[in-house]
Design an enzyme around this catalytic site. Structure first.
Site, PDB file in Angstrom:
ATOM      1  N   MET A   7       0.860  -1.178   0.000  1.00  0.00           N
ATOM      2  CA  MET A   7       0.000   0.000   0.000  1.00  0.00           C
ATOM      3  C   MET A   7       0.897   1.230   0.000  1.00  0.00           C
ATOM      4  SD  MET A   7      -2.799   1.476   2.727  1.00  0.00           S
ATOM      5  CE  MET A   7      -3.572  -0.089   2.963  1.00  0.00           C
ATOM      6  N   PRO A   8       1.188   1.795  -1.179  1.00  0.00           N
ATOM      7  CA  PRO A   8       2.046   2.981  -1.220  1.00  0.00           C
ATOM      8  C   PRO A   8       1.374   4.182  -0.541  1.00  0.00           C
ATOM      9  CG  PRO A   8       1.726   2.054  -3.419  1.00  0.00           C
ATOM     10  CD  PRO A   8       0.776   1.382  -2.510  1.00  0.00           C
ATOM     11  N   ILE A   9       2.155   4.893   0.240  1.00  0.00           N
ATOM     12  CA  ILE A   9       1.701   6.140   0.855  1.00  0.00           C
ATOM     13  C   ILE A   9       2.610   7.239   0.326  1.00  0.00           C
ATOM     14  CG2 ILE A   9       1.337   7.423   2.982  1.00  0.00           C
ATOM     15  CD1 ILE A   9       0.997   4.669   4.368  1.00  0.00           C
ATOM     16  N   ARG A  46      -2.399   5.692  -1.318  1.00  0.00           N
ATOM     17  CA  ARG A  46      -2.784   6.766  -0.394  1.00  0.00           C
ATOM     18  C   ARG A  46      -1.914   7.981  -0.695  1.00  0.00           C
ATOM     19  NH1 ARG A  46      -5.941   3.267  -0.105  1.00  0.00           N
ATOM     20  NH2 ARG A  46      -6.709   2.192   1.737  1.00  0.00           N
TER      21      ARG A  46
END
Length: 71
Positions: A7-9, A46
């Site tokens: 999940m890249p932020i 995100r």
């Protein structure tokens, strides 16, 4: 880790002053670039946008507000 399983932020800091439309366009472009380049699901991305006043952003010991005042 398998491709697409994270999940890249993305944390973006900008000086205040951009319109909602400009921010929305940037968010969309960054989102698309991350999905395309990392091969992650769209829903996993995100993006945090932090708007910083020019009195709180400095380079070389001088705030952006101070630089602008001198110009």
């Amino acid at each position: 880790m398998q491709k697409g399983s994270s999940m890249p932020i993305i944390d973006v800091s900008l000086l205040t002053g951009r319109t909602e439309s400009e921010l929305r366009e940037m968010i969309s472009a960054v989102h698309e670039a991350v999905v395309r380049s990392l091969g992650v699901p769209s829903a996993s991305v995100r993006i945090l946008v932090r708007e910083v006043p020019p009195t709180h952003w400095a380079a070389d010991g001088e705030t952006i507000a101070e630089r602008r005042a001198r110009s």
